[in-house]
Design a protein around this motif. Structure first.
Motif, PDB file in Angstrom:
ATOM      1  N   MET A   1      -7.225   4.275   5.301  1.00 35.44           N
ATOM      2  CA  MET A   1      -6.214   5.066   4.613  1.00 35.44           C
ATOM      3  C   MET A   1      -5.656   4.336   3.393  1.00 35.44           C
ATOM      4  O   MET A   1      -5.444   4.943   2.337  1.00 35.44           O
ATOM      5  CB  MET A   1      -5.072   5.405   5.578  1.00 35.44           C
ATOM      6  CG  MET A   1      -5.513   6.102   6.852  1.00 35.44           C
ATOM      7  SD  MET A   1      -6.288   7.713   6.562  1.00 35.44           S
ATOM      8  CE  MET A   1      -4.902   8.632   5.929  1.00 35.44           C
ATOM      9  N   GLY A   2      -5.424   3.034   3.547  1.00 34.82           N
ATOM     10  CA  GLY A   2      -4.801   2.298   2.462  1.00 34.82           C
ATOM     11  C   GLY A   2      -5.740   1.943   1.333  1.00 34.82           C
ATOM     12  O   GLY A   2      -5.384   2.064   0.147  1.00 34.82           O
TER      13      GLY A   2
ATOM     14  N   LEU B   1      -8.705   5.541   0.790  1.00 33.52           N
ATOM     15  CA  LEU B   1      -7.998   6.726   0.292  1.00 33.52           C
ATOM     16  C   LEU B   1      -6.859   6.365  -0.662  1.00 33.52           C
ATOM     17  O   LEU B   1      -6.114   7.243  -1.085  1.00 33.52           O
ATOM     18  CB  LEU B   1      -7.454   7.548   1.465  1.00 33.52           C
ATOM     19  CG  LEU B   1      -8.515   8.090   2.434  1.00 33.52           C
ATOM     20  CD1 LEU B   1      -7.866   8.939   3.509  1.00 33.52           C
ATOM     21  CD2 LEU B   1      -9.576   8.906   1.687  1.00 33.52           C
ATOM     22  N   GLN B   2      -6.702   5.100  -0.957  1.00 32.31           N
ATOM     23  CA  GLN B   2      -5.786   4.605  -1.997  1.00 32.31           C
ATOM     24  C   GLN B   2      -4.306   4.888  -1.717  1.00 32.31           C
ATOM     25  O   GLN B   2      -3.498   4.970  -2.639  1.00 32.31           O
ATOM     26  CB  GLN B   2      -6.172   5.210  -3.359  1.00 32.31           C
ATOM     27  CG  GLN B   2      -7.597   4.926  -3.789  1.00 32.31           C
ATOM     28  CD  GLN B   2      -7.844   3.439  -4.018  1.00 32.31           C
ATOM     29  OE1 GLN B   2      -7.015   2.758  -4.617  1.00 32.31           O
ATOM     30  NE2 GLN B   2      -8.973   2.942  -3.546  1.00 32.31           N
ATOM     31  N   LEU B   3      -3.943   5.027  -0.441  1.00 30.39           N
ATOM     32  CA  LEU B   3      -2.531   5.263  -0.132  1.00 30.39           C
ATOM     33  C   LEU B   3      -1.682   4.020  -0.380  1.00 30.39           C
ATOM     34  O   LEU B   3      -0.461   4.130  -0.551  1.00 30.39           O
ATOM     35  CB  LEU B   3      -2.378   5.719   1.321  1.00 30.39           C
ATOM     36  CG  LEU B   3      -2.838   7.145   1.636  1.00 30.39           C
ATOM     37  CD1 LEU B   3      -2.575   7.480   3.095  1.00 30.39           C
ATOM     38  CD2 LEU B   3      -2.140   8.155   0.737  1.00 30.39           C
ATOM     39  N   SER B   4      -2.313   2.852  -0.374  1.00 32.65           N
ATOM     40  CA  SER B   4      -1.555   1.633  -0.616  1.00 32.65           C
ATOM     41  C   SER B   4      -0.973   1.595  -2.024  1.00 32.65           C
ATOM     42  O   SER B   4       0.008   0.891  -2.271  1.00 32.65           O
ATOM     43  CB  SER B   4      -2.448   0.406  -0.394  1.00 32.65           C
ATOM     44  OG  SER B   4      -3.579   0.453  -1.244  1.00 32.65           O
TER      45      SER B   4
ATOM     46  N   SER C   1       0.249   4.360  -3.628  1.00 29.98           N
ATOM     47  CA  SER C   1       1.369   5.302  -3.716  1.00 29.98           C
ATOM     48  C   SER C   1       2.498   4.976  -2.746  1.00 29.98           C
ATOM     49  O   SER C   1       3.600   5.510  -2.879  1.00 29.98           O
ATOM     50  CB  SER C   1       0.872   6.732  -3.452  1.00 29.98           C
ATOM     51  OG  SER C   1       0.270   6.826  -2.167  1.00 29.98           O
ATOM     52  N   ILE C   2       2.232   4.105  -1.757  1.00 33.76           N
ATOM     53  CA  ILE C   2       3.268   3.761  -0.775  1.00 33.76           C
ATOM     54  C   ILE C   2       3.328   2.248  -0.629  1.00 33.76           C
ATOM     55  O   ILE C   2       2.936   1.687   0.394  1.00 33.76           O
ATOM     56  CB  ILE C   2       2.985   4.414   0.595  1.00 33.76           C
ATOM     57  CG1 ILE C   2       2.619   5.872   0.462  1.00 33.76           C
ATOM     58  CG2 ILE C   2       4.184   4.272   1.520  1.00 33.76           C
ATOM     59  CD1 ILE C   2       2.250   6.541   1.767  1.00 33.76           C
TER      60      ILE C   2
ATOM     61  N   TYR D   1       2.366  -0.802   1.647  1.00 34.35           N
ATOM     62  CA  TYR D   1       1.775   0.100   2.634  1.00 34.35           C
ATOM     63  C   TYR D   1       1.614  -0.563   3.999  1.00 34.35           C
ATOM     64  O   TYR D   1       1.702   0.106   5.031  1.00 34.35           O
ATOM     65  CB  TYR D   1       0.418   0.599   2.135  1.00 34.35           C
ATOM     66  CG  TYR D   1      -0.212   1.638   3.039  1.00 34.35           C
ATOM     67  CD1 TYR D   1       0.379   2.890   3.195  1.00 34.35           C
ATOM     68  CD2 TYR D   1      -1.390   1.364   3.741  1.00 34.35           C
ATOM     69  CE1 TYR D   1      -0.184   3.846   4.020  1.00 34.35           C
ATOM     70  CE2 TYR D   1      -1.958   2.315   4.566  1.00 34.35           C
ATOM     71  CZ  TYR D   1      -1.355   3.547   4.703  1.00 34.35           C
ATOM     72  OH  TYR D   1      -1.918   4.500   5.526  1.00 34.35           O
TER      73      TYR D   1
ATOM     74  N   TYR E   1       0.859   8.460   6.350  1.00 39.60           N
ATOM     75  CA  TYR E   1       1.147   9.081   5.063  1.00 39.60           C
ATOM     76  C   TYR E   1       2.650   9.302   4.929  1.00 39.60           C
ATOM     77  O   TYR E   1       3.378   9.338   5.922  1.00 39.60           O
ATOM     78  CB  TYR E   1       0.409  10.421   4.937  1.00 39.60           C
ATOM     79  CG  TYR E   1       0.656  11.333   6.126  1.00 39.60           C
ATOM     80  CD1 TYR E   1       1.776  12.155   6.192  1.00 39.60           C
ATOM     81  CD2 TYR E   1      -0.220  11.350   7.207  1.00 39.60           C
ATOM     82  CE1 TYR E   1       2.025  12.972   7.267  1.00 39.60           C
ATOM     83  CE2 TYR E   1       0.017  12.163   8.304  1.00 39.60           C
ATOM     84  CZ  TYR E   1       1.133  12.963   8.325  1.00 39.60           C
ATOM     85  OH  TYR E   1       1.383  13.758   9.426  1.00 39.60           O
ATOM     86  N   ASN E   2       3.089   9.452   3.692  1.00 38.16           N
ATOM     87  CA  ASN E   2       4.502   9.715   3.425  1.00 38.16           C
ATOM     88  C   ASN E   2       4.834  11.152   3.810  1.00 38.16           C
ATOM     89  O   ASN E   2       4.055  12.077   3.560  1.00 38.16           O
ATOM     90  CB  ASN E   2       4.800   9.485   1.941  1.00 38.16           C
ATOM     91  CG  ASN E   2       6.285   9.348   1.678  1.00 38.16           C
ATOM     92  OD1 ASN E   2       7.092  10.135   2.154  1.00 38.16           O
ATOM     93  ND2 ASN E   2       6.647   8.329   0.915  1.00 38.16           N
TER      94      ASN E   2
ATOM     95  N   LEU F   1       4.370  14.309   1.529  1.00 41.82           N
ATOM     96  CA  LEU F   1       3.144  15.104   1.412  1.00 41.82           C
ATOM     97  C   LEU F   1       3.251  16.393   2.204  1.00 41.82           C
ATOM     98  O   LEU F   1       2.745  17.436   1.782  1.00 41.82           O
ATOM     99  CB  LEU F   1       1.945  14.280   1.891  1.00 41.82           C
ATOM    100  CG  LEU F   1       1.585  13.042   1.074  1.00 41.82           C
ATOM    101  CD1 LEU F   1       0.428  12.289   1.733  1.00 41.82           C
ATOM    102  CD2 LEU F   1       1.220  13.444  -0.352  1.00 41.82           C
TER     103      LEU F   1
END
Length: 295
Positions: free
Chosen positions: A69-70, A73-76, A78-79, A82, A209-210, A213
């Motif tokens: 996920m981090g 999917l590059q969530l790190s 945006s959050i 992370y 996820y945040n 979303l």
């Protein structure tokens, strides 16, 4: 024939074999301690790592989610950070999953004791809470260390949010565990139902996820969003985010709309879960009269 009513007992004595509620377990602390020791001893019997699995399992879970996920999917991006966001949610879901899963199986798993002797049946699901806390504390220590490295500094609001979140998830999981544990004695399909609930719990709460979303997708005023935010597990995860991730997060990535009210939501959810715990205790006490025959 006329029914003979039981004779009154002398003062200070109580009739044996009568099912009672959770509040009476204070006088059975020794039995509760024995059950907790038995559960830990059986679980780690002939195990090389022993209690070290309390670190290995969440560590492996965190590594998989962080890289999938981090990183993928590059969530790190945006959050940030992370890692703290993710692990603070994982420890909450793990606590919930262990209490609910083991409490559901607690009576069936102790069938020989239930059939042979009488003891308060609530001791079995309650012992799973203490066993889960034994595994929860090492994860919490790792979370605190990681948060400190990321720049987190404890403050009263953060400590209050962490305590409220932990109490909330314990009460919620125990309430459901009493209900499902009692029903599982007669209907063993209950275990599979609980397994399905636990499988999706991590996805239906803001662990990976945040929560923003969800609000962006369904709309802030959508009934689906309100239902999602009313989930006690969602609130518990957000309380841990408020405690450990929020102080270290960049202002632009904080979900202030929920963070500002998460403490009040936590208090309201705790009151509701206390009511659910009372219902679960009543149902468990009523059905426990037939546990020995069912098993």
């Amino acid at each position: 024939m006329t029914e003979v009513s039981p004779r009154p007992l002398p003062e200070g004595m109580e009739r044996p074999g009568v099912a009672r509620g959770l509040l009476t377990l204070v006088s059975h602390r020794y039995l509760l301690t024995l059950l907790v020791r038995k559960e830990l001893r059986v679980r780690y019997q002939a195990s090389v790592l022993g209690l070290a699995w309390s670190y290995v399992k969440p560590g492996a879970q965190f590594a998989v989610f962080f890289f999938v996920m981090g990183q993928f999917l590059q969530l790190s991006r945006s959050i940030p950070p992370y890692a703290i966001f993710l692990f603070s949610g994982i420890v909450v879901v793990n606590l919930f999953s262990e209490i609910l899963g083991n409490a559901t199986r607690s009576v069936v798993g102790n069938a020989p004791l239930v059939r042979k002797i009488f003891l308060p049946r609530q001791l079995f699901p309650l012992s799973t809470v203490l066993v889960a806390l034994v595994h929860f504390l090492p994860q919490l220590v790792i979370l605190v260390i990681g948060a400190l490295v990321s720049g987190w500094r404890p403050d009263p609001a953060a400590l209050g949010a962490a305590l409220l979140g932990a109490v909330l998830v314990i009460v919620f999981a125990l309430a459901l565990g009493l209900l499902f544990g009692a029903v599982n004695v007669a209907f063993r399909d209950t275990e599979n139902t609980v397994d399905l609930i636990l499988m999706v719990a991590v996805w239906f709460s803001p662990v990976l996820y945040n929560i923003g979303l969800v609000r962006d997708h369904f709309g802030a005023d959508s009934w689906l969003t309100r239902l999602y935010e009313a989930n006690p597990l969602t609130i518990a995860v957000e309380l841990f985010h408020r405690a450990f991730w929020y102080p270290a997060a960049e202002p632009g990535v904080r979900d202030g709309a929920l963070i500002d009210h998460v403490m009040w939501r936590g208090v309201i959810a705790l009151v509701v879960c206390m009511g659910l715990l009372w219902v679960g205790d009543r149902v468990f006490t009523r059905l426990s009269r037939n546990f020995a025959q069912e098993l």
